[in-house]
Design an enzyme around this catalytic site. Structure first.
Site, PDB file in Angstrom:
ATOM      1  N   GLY A  69     -60.788 -27.839  42.800  1.00 33.17           N
ATOM      2  CA  GLY A  69     -59.655 -28.564  42.216  1.00 33.17           C
ATOM      3  C   GLY A  69     -59.472 -28.246  40.745  1.00 33.17           C
ATOM      4  O   GLY A  69     -58.925 -29.054  39.987  1.00 33.17           O
ATOM      5  N   LEU A  70     -59.936 -27.046  40.358  1.00 36.59           N
ATOM      6  CA  LEU A  70     -59.718 -26.571  38.986  1.00 36.59           C
ATOM      7  C   LEU A  70     -60.181 -27.550  37.918  1.00 36.59           C
ATOM      8  O   LEU A  70     -59.482 -27.817  36.946  1.00 36.59           O
ATOM      9  CB  LEU A  70     -58.243 -26.191  38.783  1.00 36.59           C
ATOM     10  CG  LEU A  70     -57.824 -24.914  39.540  1.00 36.59           C
ATOM     11  CD1 LEU A  70     -56.314 -24.733  39.494  1.00 36.59           C
ATOM     12  CD2 LEU A  70     -58.506 -23.678  38.954  1.00 36.59           C
TER      13      LEU A  70
ATOM     14  N   CYS B 150     -53.967 -20.562  43.520  1.00 34.49           N
ATOM     15  CA  CYS B 150     -55.036 -21.491  43.893  1.00 34.49           C
ATOM     16  C   CYS B 150     -54.556 -22.348  45.060  1.00 34.49           C
ATOM     17  O   CYS B 150     -53.565 -23.063  44.935  1.00 34.49           O
ATOM     18  CB  CYS B 150     -55.442 -22.388  42.724  1.00 34.49           C
ATOM     19  SG  CYS B 150     -56.710 -23.571  43.232  1.00 34.49           S
TER      20      CYS B 150
ATOM     21  N   GLY C  75     -67.127 -12.589  42.931  1.00 32.66           N
ATOM     22  CA  GLY C  75     -67.189 -14.045  42.811  1.00 32.66           C
ATOM     23  C   GLY C  75     -68.375 -14.625  43.537  1.00 32.66           C
ATOM     24  O   GLY C  75     -69.461 -14.799  42.967  1.00 32.66           O
TER      25      GLY C  75
ATOM     26  N   LYS D  30     -63.129 -19.500  34.199  1.00 34.71           N
ATOM     27  CA  LYS D  30     -62.554 -20.533  35.067  1.00 34.71           C
ATOM     28  C   LYS D  30     -61.111 -20.836  34.677  1.00 34.71           C
ATOM     29  O   LYS D  30     -60.767 -20.819  33.493  1.00 34.71           O
ATOM     30  CB  LYS D  30     -63.423 -21.784  34.935  1.00 34.71           C
ATOM     31  CG  LYS D  30     -62.966 -22.984  35.741  1.00 34.71           C
ATOM     32  CD  LYS D  30     -63.349 -22.877  37.188  1.00 34.71           C
ATOM     33  CE  LYS D  30     -62.658 -23.934  38.046  1.00 34.71           C
ATOM     34  NZ  LYS D  30     -62.542 -23.484  39.456  1.00 34.71           N
TER      35      LYS D  30
ATOM     36  N   SER E 139     -62.767 -15.320  38.506  1.00 36.82           N
ATOM     37  CA  SER E 139     -62.536 -16.645  37.937  1.00 36.82           C
ATOM     38  C   SER E 139     -63.092 -17.739  38.848  1.00 36.82           C
ATOM     39  O   SER E 139     -62.954 -17.685  40.067  1.00 36.82           O
ATOM     40  CB  SER E 139     -61.035 -16.855  37.746  1.00 36.82           C
ATOM     41  OG  SER E 139     -60.804 -18.147  37.237  1.00 36.82           O
TER      42      SER E 139
ATOM     43  N   ASN F  78     -56.907 -14.010  45.958  1.00 36.01           N
ATOM     44  CA  ASN F  78     -57.487 -15.341  45.813  1.00 36.01           C
ATOM     45  C   ASN F  78     -57.971 -15.742  47.213  1.00 36.01           C
ATOM     46  O   ASN F  78     -57.924 -14.945  48.146  1.00 36.01           O
ATOM     47  CB  ASN F  78     -56.439 -16.321  45.246  1.00 36.01           C
ATOM     48  CG  ASN F  78     -57.112 -17.446  44.460  1.00 36.01           C
ATOM     49  OD1 ASN F  78     -58.138 -17.994  44.897  1.00 36.01           O
ATOM     50  ND2 ASN F  78     -56.562 -17.802  43.312  1.00 36.01           N
TER      51      ASN F  78
HETATM   52  C1  LIG Z   1     -66.112 -21.949  43.775  1.00 35.23           C
HETATM   53  C2  LIG Z   1     -64.923 -21.055  43.527  1.00 35.23           C
HETATM   54  C3  LIG Z   1     -64.043 -21.356  42.486  1.00 35.23           C
HETATM   55  C4  LIG Z   1     -62.929 -20.566  42.237  1.00 35.23           C
HETATM   56  N1  LIG Z   1     -62.091 -20.870  41.180  1.00 35.23           N
HETATM   57  C5  LIG Z   1     -61.044 -20.058  40.906  1.00 35.23           C
HETATM   58  C6  LIG Z   1     -60.210 -20.293  39.777  1.00 35.23           C
HETATM   59  O1  LIG Z   1     -60.439 -21.208  38.972  1.00 35.23           O
HETATM   60  N2  LIG Z   1     -59.143 -19.474  39.577  1.00 35.23           N
HETATM   61  C7  LIG Z   1     -58.881 -18.415  40.415  1.00 35.23           C
HETATM   62  O2  LIG Z   1     -57.908 -17.702  40.200  1.00 35.23           O
HETATM   63  N3  LIG Z   1     -59.680 -18.140  41.465  1.00 35.23           N
HETATM   64  C8  LIG Z   1     -60.744 -18.943  41.736  1.00 35.23           C
HETATM   65  N4  LIG Z   1     -61.566 -18.648  42.809  1.00 35.23           N
HETATM   66  C9  LIG Z   1     -61.290 -17.440  43.628  1.00 35.23           C
HETATM   67  C10 LIG Z   1     -62.136 -16.246  43.183  1.00 35.23           C
HETATM   68  O3  LIG Z   1     -61.861 -15.893  41.852  1.00 35.23           O
HETATM   69  C11 LIG Z   1     -61.908 -15.039  44.108  1.00 35.23           C
HETATM   70  O4  LIG Z   1     -60.533 -14.712  44.072  1.00 35.23           O
HETATM   71  C12 LIG Z   1     -62.307 -15.302  45.548  1.00 35.23           C
HETATM   72  O5  LIG Z   1     -63.431 -16.132  45.605  1.00 35.23           O
HETATM   73  C13 LIG Z   1     -62.581 -14.028  46.333  1.00 35.23           C
HETATM   74  O6  LIG Z   1     -63.653 -13.291  45.794  1.00 35.23           O
HETATM   75  P1  LIG Z   1     -65.190 -13.419  46.322  1.00 35.23           P
HETATM   76  O7  LIG Z   1     -65.147 -13.288  47.826  1.00 35.23           O
HETATM   77  O8  LIG Z   1     -65.937 -12.324  45.638  1.00 35.23           O
HETATM   78  O9  LIG Z   1     -65.664 -14.761  45.922  1.00 35.23           O
HETATM   79  C14 LIG Z   1     -62.679 -19.434  43.065  1.00 35.23           C
HETATM   80  C15 LIG Z   1     -63.575 -19.126  44.100  1.00 35.23           C
HETATM   81  C16 LIG Z   1     -64.689 -19.907  44.337  1.00 35.23           C
HETATM   82  C17 LIG Z   1     -65.630 -19.545  45.451  1.00 35.23           C
END
Ligand SMILES: Cc1cc2nc3c(=O)[nH]c(=O)nc-3n(C[C@H](O)[C@H](O)[C@H](O)COP(=O)(O)O)c2cc1C
Lengths: 312, 270
Positions: A73-74, A131, A266, A46, A22, A193
């Site tokens: 900030g969602l 978050c 992600g 998202k 997400s 997260n």
């Molecule tokens: C730019 C960005 C936006 C994110 N937005 C969300 C979100 O809206 N909801 C959520 O649960 N996690 C969000 N995450 C967390 C990711 O879903 C994930 O849990 C985290 O980045 C770890 O995985 P990765 O190392 O593969 O990125 C976000 C991460 C990034 C980098």
């Protein structure tokens, strides 16, 4: 391909274990030019609240060694616009849609989930109680065992869809949160997260991003995330969706061996939007090499016997 | 046309000054589909500890005798680690090149002149734009400012193409002493409203000033912004710009997919 990469999360069967994380894949449709959305195990969109949100003022990200800190900030279009504008197209593309549900109150989580369930065509509900970037909502539930249980229970009552609370790593004992989620009726948990983090610009002595604090993601967090998945896998029976810094098949396999049924990617998708096929091929190669017919046989197959000393 | 990810080779690295270079990449397929104003996300394979790609305007599209695109170049200015690596790159090095991405500049309406306004590395989108405008027979001006005369590049190219040049430098070593908005403001005075399409690229304070000058003289203006970008495809919501349509509520929009080119009058400047 004779090998079976499918996995089950509750009643949900996925053709393979790869799900977009997400916030790292927009609403999925942004990527339809470069990725066949139906070829992914799932598309997690998202985070969505009941209403639209603007998010934080930029700059919202900063790159750090082997990772990045974000405080978006969602920003999002809210559940109503999502159901109207995005969900029908995602359905048409054959995507298995995971929706990352946010809330400032327990009622909001339940209401967003109810709307998504009524809309039809959603595969699973991922509860964003983790978050780190917004003051109200999310993390205060995810940092309390009681709050985690309450959100899951409330959502459980309004949907038949798989309910998957997403856990924060910013706690001392993440496995106790997985247990609280399981006890409250969750079908699976996802983790991690991002890690709450700070990067300072030493020249200006100011923060590098507007929100000051943000969440760290990318390869830098992977070993900690793998450890946490392993801890949870020993604590609960429900499936675990693992993530944190996965960039290739080996990384994904670490999570699966540690006990993850599926994985999310992600940050690596930002670096390489074609990562999905490469990871899938890599997993398939590994299975061929190790003569594994079903990917599900690898879940939790980690053997903690100490490694052999290698003499050179 | 979906973006391509090309594992490109550095064909040439031409230093222009202590800080600037032009890096030619074997990404002809990307160049073939690039429209002026679009960008690529690049990452030198030699970088191991930085992760994210960086956005660059496509500078030149190089073609063979038959007109087939064989390579692109990027105009690079040394600032951080990735740009340092791209400054130091050697022929044969690999650079992952994803593109073309983003919204291109809109062509002028019938009868309009085109004025391109560049500040420093903001020259980058104007090689391809000038080629397109001149090919369409549109009278084209480049108002180009830099710190000093030594950092005004490719003047011969634009002259040969028949582009009218107006130069400014901050130290007065070449052209007019001061910023690009001085000649822009002066020369727009008295021109018919809606007769000149202004295109700008450069530092954000310059873009804001150019947009204001253009609006004051009732000329349309498109600016190309550069925000810290994560993915270039709309996935992460990092590169947002505040935009207001008419009198509506301002909203953050992603500059990678709704831009990088925006109507200058619609941006709500910080
Ligand atoms: C730019 C960005 C936006 C994110 N937005 C969300 C979100 O809206 N909801 C959520 O649960 N996690 C969000 N995450 C967390 C990711 O879903 C994930 O849990 C985290 O980045 C770890 O995985 P990765 O190392 O593969 O990125 C976000 C991460 C990034 C980098």
């Amino acid at each position: 391909m004779a090998r079976d990469l499918s996995v089950r999360i509750g009643t949900l069967e996925l053709p393979n274990p790869l799900i977009s994380a997400s916030g790292c894949f927009g609403y999925g449709l942004e990527y339809e030019d470069v990725t066949d959305l139906s070829a992914l195990g799932g598309v997690c969109v998202k985070g969505l609240f009941l209403t639209e949100r603007e998010g934080h003022a930029p700059p919202r990200i900063v790159e750090t060694p082997a990772g990045m800190i974000n405080a978006i900030g969602l920003q999002g279009i809210g559940v109503h616009r999502f159901v109207k504008e995005k969900l029908p197209l995602l359905r048409e593309r054959g995507a298995r849609v995971f929706v990352n549900v946010c809330g400032t109150t327990i009622d909001e989580y339940a209401e967003v989930t109810r709307i998504l369930t009524d809309a039809g065509g959603v595969a699973a509900i991922e509860l964003n109680i983790s978050c780190p970037n917004i003051k109200e909502g999310g993390i205060q539930f995810g940092c309390s065992l009681l709050g985690t249980g309450q959100v899951v229970e409330a959502v459980r009552k309004v949907t038949h869809l798989p309910v998957i609370p997403k856990l924060t790593p910013n706690v001392t004992d993440v496995a106790s949160f997985a247990r609280a989620a399981e006890d409250a009726g969750a079908d699976a948990v996802s983790l991690v997260n991002t890690f709450l983090a700070l990067a300072i610009d030493v020249e200006t002595r100011r923060p590098t991003i507007t929100n000051v604090l943000g969440g760290l993601s990318g390869p830098a967090i992977r070993p900690i995330a793998v450890r946490m998945v392993w801890e949870c896998a020993r604590e609960v029976k429900i499936p675990i969706i693992g993530m944190g810094g996965i960039t290739n098949a080996r990384d994904a396999l670490e999570f699966i061996l540690a006990g993850a049924t599926a994985v999310q990617i992600g940050t690596a998708n930002f670096v390489d939007p074609f990562v999905w096929g490469k990871v899938l091929d890599g997993i398939d190669d590994y299975m061929a090499r190790h003569q594994v017919e079903r990917l599900s046989d690898l879940i939790g197959a980690f053997d903690p016997t100490p490694p052999k000393v290698v003499h050179r | 046309m979906p973006p391509l990810d090309v594992d490109a080779t550095v064909l040439e690295n031409r230093p222009l000054s202590r800080d600037y270079n032009v890096l030619t990449l074997s990404a002809g397929d990307v160049g073939a589909h690039t429209v002026a104003g679009q960008f690529v996300m690049v990452r030198p394979a030699t970088m191991t500890d930085t992760l994210l790609r960086r956005p660059f305007s496509v500078f030149e599209v190089l073609r063979d005798a038959a007109g087939t695109a064989t390579a692109i170049s990027i105009l690079n200015k040394r600032a951080g680690r990735t740009t340092q690596a791209l400054y130091d790159a050697r022929v044969g090095d690999r650079v992952a090149t994803l593109g073309p991405l983003g919204r291109a500049y809109t062509p002028p309406s019938t009868g309009q002149e085109a004025w391109m306004v560049a500040g420093g590395v903001g020259l980058a989108p104007f090689w391809t734009l000038a080629m397109r405008l001149v090919a369409a027979g549109i009278p084209t001006t480049l108002i180009y400012g830099a710190r000093s005369g030594a950092e005004l590049f490719y003047l011969d190219f634009f002259e040969r193409l028949g582009v009218r040049l107006v130069l400014t430098t901050e130290d007065g070593s070449r052209g007019e002493h001061g910023r690009v908005t001085l000649p822009l403001d002066r020369e727009l005075a008295g021109r018919d409203p809606q007769s000149i399409m202004v295109y700008a690229c450069g530092p954000e304070p310059m873009l804001e000033a150019v947009a204001h000058v253009a609006t004051r003289h009732h000329q349309p203006c498109e600016v190309s912004v550069e925000r810290t970008m994560g993915c270039g495809l709309g996935g992460c919501y990092s590169c947002v710009v505040k935009v207001q349509h008419g009198t509506g509520t301002p909203h953050y929009v992603r500059s990678c997919i709704s831009g990088p080119v925006f109507d200058g009058a619609e941006i709500v400047w910080d």
